[in-house]
Design an enzyme around this catalytic site. Structure first.
Site, PDB file in Angstrom:
ATOM      1  N   GLN A   1      -3.524  -1.850  -5.457  1.00 25.48           N
ATOM      2  CA  GLN A   1      -4.572  -3.283  -6.248  1.00 25.48           C
ATOM      3  C   GLN A   1      -2.836  -4.254  -6.139  1.00 25.48           C
ATOM      4  O   GLN A   1      -1.953  -4.235  -5.813  1.00 25.48           O
ATOM      5  CB  GLN A   1      -5.100  -3.492  -6.964  1.00 25.48           C
ATOM      6  CG  GLN A   1      -5.813  -2.415  -7.269  1.00 25.48           C
ATOM      7  CD  GLN A   1      -7.123  -2.935  -6.293  1.00 25.48           C
ATOM      8  OE1 GLN A   1      -6.826  -3.524  -5.062  1.00 25.48           O
ATOM      9  NE2 GLN A   1      -8.341  -3.942  -7.004  1.00 25.48           N
ATOM     10  N   SER A   2      -3.261  -5.445  -5.472  1.00 22.04           N
ATOM     11  CA  SER A   2      -2.346  -6.281  -5.462  1.00 22.04           C
ATOM     12  C   SER A   2      -1.385  -6.821  -6.898  1.00 22.04           C
ATOM     13  O   SER A   2      -0.292  -6.866  -6.397  1.00 22.04           O
ATOM     14  CB  SER A   2      -2.465  -7.640  -3.868  1.00 22.04           C
ATOM     15  OG  SER A   2      -3.045  -7.168  -2.798  1.00 22.04           O
ATOM     16  N   THR A   3      -2.132  -7.189  -7.550  1.00 23.78           N
ATOM     17  CA  THR A   3      -2.044  -7.959  -8.723  1.00 23.78           C
ATOM     18  C   THR A   3      -1.840  -7.058  -9.865  1.00 23.78           C
ATOM     19  O   THR A   3      -3.372  -6.088  -9.520  1.00 23.78           O
ATOM     20  CB  THR A   3      -1.892  -9.358  -8.392  1.00 23.78           C
ATOM     21  OG1 THR A   3      -3.864  -9.262  -8.495  1.00 23.78           O
ATOM     22  CG2 THR A   3      -1.466  -9.782  -7.698  1.00 23.78           C
TER      23      THR A   3
END
Length: 698
Positions: A20-22
């Site tokens: 997941q990006s963040t």
């Protein structure tokens, strides 16, 4: 058998990559994370045993725009290149990478090592042209999707910022009102301390001076917390230099709305990897700048003036020509002098015991190996005194007005500090009353809560009394800034400004700041023929003036003596000592270069400077102590024994000069007999000692 899945694939582990990006997405978008973990069931359904399935989830919360920081992706690429992976499972191409370069590199490695790529849509063989083309399009679309998302979001933010409506955390001293407009903080103490910071910078001229003034006055500076349990609350603490620079360089305090002061740029590190850096942009490159957007603490012109002053204060900038702010050293023209020969800034060096003798020097050409010596070497007082005298002469008609304004400024500074302390006491008193009301409103039966509130009330009372006591001590130490007697004394001193300038209470730093109010810079030109220096003064108003300065003989250049004196010393040195030469000059009333009488040290220095050999006054028939010791085969101590007993005749010029000995034939024969007799006695004693037994009997 499933197409594109061969036994060779099932014999190797299946890697399931989860990302997941963040961290916010990890916490709030858990459905996407669960879908990625569900790929394990699909791998089992395709024929992989559970013990041959490896989950790579250490990249959760890390962006896929670059490889740096993604340890699991790096492990995946390394294992694929070593043919250890049968298939790579990912929810979609964007989970693996949002960079076309990284994505196509992974595809090439999978094609070379016969590693399958499996996502939610299907199974792909990167070695097959059609599958490779489709995967390439997916990677390109993944990168394009990120670009479109960023462009859409950034475009919306820029459009809102152009209208001055984009909200961002405001610096201390400002808040958003109900209409989302930027207004002053309603807290009067906060507004006053921010104004006091800007006033202090105008008075001191440096961020360090502001910090020192706050510390000396015992004042604190607030900061507002954003997020967490302390969201929106003011936290008072010690003012630091970085906080001062942050306030002075923030255009919001000048009433300007700004967007794009800092921008993220791509860069290549020393190891060849890409990285993102935040760079401060110049004013011309700000994306949005709206002046007079809201009411500010200072004007835009004052903000730009502060920026220029801070830039001049820097000592490590490439374009820094003149020095920074006035400092505590004794050199009054520090930071104002330029070299007329090379155009560089003239620096200050302190010499002597404890560094009490400052000099101005320019060593740029010698430092850059362009010359064997520096451009300039000048004693500080030779340049300071003419400039100070000229400035005092210029401001003499305005002495009384300057004294009155100085008194008003001192009183204003003290009143501002006292106001801060009174507001601090007022805030502590409010917190005490608040703790008291909370204690009085609690149910007395609830003893646990009542005891806690009572303790907080007592702590607030103690803190209130401590602040009052500190303020009282501060007032006792400072007292009244300017009493009536001091005003009368200051007016009297104003009539004699040079005496006020030389007063021990006037600091060197204050003298420098006064000079900078009138002088912009001074170019120092050293004339080659006469021993003079010309100070080309440029006043703040633009006027130019030249002040010549004569360098005395005892300046850094060597002290020069007339050729006649040197030749006279050369002749006298053949048969006279240094003391005799000095006595001869003093009897003839000849003065040294400094105007004093000649001494032995002066004559010795002149001989050394002009390579005049020391006179040889020993007569041909005279012998030295070493020569006597060698002649009679004795030690030097024996010779000195003869001298002390006056057995031999000696001559010496003074108490520190060597002995010169004269021997006649009779004395020489007497000493030879004495030496022979002493040698026989020594031999008999030696033979006698060898015949003595250890027990003492012969």
């Amino acid at each position: 058998m499933i197409p594109k899945i061969h036994p060779t694939h099932l014999q190797k582990p299946a890697y399931i990559y989860i990302r997941q990006s963040t961290m916010a997405q990890v916490r709030h978008h858990q459905e996407s994370t669960q879908r990625q973990y569900a790929l394990r069931d699909r791998a089992i359904a395709l024929g992989w045993p559970a013990d041959r399935i490896r989950i790579l989830d250490r990249d959760l919360g890390v962006s896929a725009t670059r490889v740096n920081g993604r340890k699991d992706f790096q492990s995946l690429v390394a294992d694929v290149s070593m043919r250890k992976v049968g298939a790579v499972f990912s929810l979609e191409a964007s989970r693996l990478s949002r960079s076309s370069a990284d994505w196509h590199r992974l595809l090439e490695l999978c094609a070379l090592t016969d590693t399958a790529i499996i996502d939610e849509d299907g199974i792909y063989n990167p070695a097959d042209f059609n599958d490779q083309l489709l995967l390439g399009l997916k990677g390109t679309m993944s990168q394009a999707e990120l670009h479109f998302l960023r462009a859409r979001l950034q475009g919306g933010k820029r459009n809102k910022a152009r209208k001055g409506e984009l909200k961002f955390p405001l610096p201390v001293g400002f808040v958003h009102d109900e209409a989302s407009s930027i207004v002053f903080d309603p807290d009067r103490q906060v507004r006053h301390v921010v104004r006091f910071l800007f006033d202090s910078f105008q008075q001191t001229g440096s961020a360090y001076g502001v910090v020192h003034r706050f510390s000396k006055a015992g004042l604190q500076f607030p900061k507002r917390a954003y997020g967490g349990a302390w969201n929106g609350r003011l936290i008072w603490g010690r003012l630091t230099g970085s906080r001062v620079l942050g306030v002075l360089k923030n255009p919001v305090y000048a009433g300007a709305y700004v967007h794009g002061r800092y921008q993220s740029i791509k860069d290549i590190t020393s190891d060849g990897t890409l990285c993102s850096k935040v760079k401060k942009m110049p004013i011309c490159d700000w994306t949005v700048l709206i002046r007079d957007h809201h009411e500010g603490y200072i004007s835009w012109e004052q903000f730009m003036s502060n920026e220029q002053l801070l830039e001049r204060n820097r000592t490590n900038a490439k374009d820094t020509l003149l020095g920074g702010p006035a400092r505590e050293g004794l050199a009054l023209l520090q930071g104002l002098l330029l070299c007329a020969h090379c155009g560089r800034r003239i620096t200050v060096r302190y010499k002597g015991n404890g560094g009490i003798y400052p000099i101005y020097e320019c060593n740029w050409r010698r430092r850059e190996a362009l010359s064997s010596h520096g451009c300039l070497h000048l004693r500080c007082d030779l340049a300071d005194q003419p400039i100070v005298g000229r400035v005092l002469e210029v401001i003499r008609p305005k002495q009384i007005e300057i004294a009155i304004k100085a008194m008003e400024e001192l009183q204003k500074r003290q009143n501002s500090i006292d106001t801060q302390w009174r507001m601090k006491i007022e805030r502590a008193q409010y917190e005490t009353h608040l703790a008291q009301r909370r204690y009085e409103e609690v149910d007395p039966a609830n003893r646990l809560v009542a005891a806690t509130l009572e303790r907080r009330w007592n702590e607030a009372l103690i803190k209130f009394e401590e602040i009052k006591e500190i303020f009282s001590q501060h007032q006792r130490q400072k007292g009244s800034v300017v009493t009536e007697e001091q005003k009368a004394e200051l007016r009297a001193l104003a009539r004699d400004l040079p005496r006020l300038w030389k007063a021990p209470t006037t600091k060197a730093k204050d003298r420098k700041r006064i000079l900078r109010l009138f002088i912009k810079d001074i170019t120092v030109e050293k004339l080659p023929a006469p021993k003079k220096v010309v100070l080309h003064v440029r006043w703040q108003g633009g006027a130019l003036e030249d002040i010549p300065v004569t360098i005395p003989p005892n300046c850094p250049d060597q002290i020069r003596y007339p050729e006649a004196i040197v030749e006279r010393i050369r002749v006298l040195a053949r048969n006279h000592t240094d003391a005799q030469i000095a006595s001869t000059f003093n009897q003839e009333k000849i003065k040294s270069a400094k105007g004093s009488t000649f001494t032995t040290n002066i004559i010795r220095w002149i001989r050394y400077k002009h390579r005049i050999l020391k006179p040889n006054l020993k007569r041909p028939e005279e012998l030295t102590v070493s020569e006597i010791a060698k002649k009679f085969a004795v030690s030097r101590h024996v010779v000195y024994y003869w001298i002390e007993r006056k057995i031999i005749t000696t001559r010496r010029l003074n108490a520190t000069s060597p002995y010169w000995i004269t021997l006649n034939a009779g004395k020489e024969e007497q000493l030879s007999e004495w030496v022979k007799k002493s040698s026989k006695i020594n031999k008999q004693l030696t033979r006698h000692s060898q015949t003595i037994q250890p027990g003492g009997a012969e």
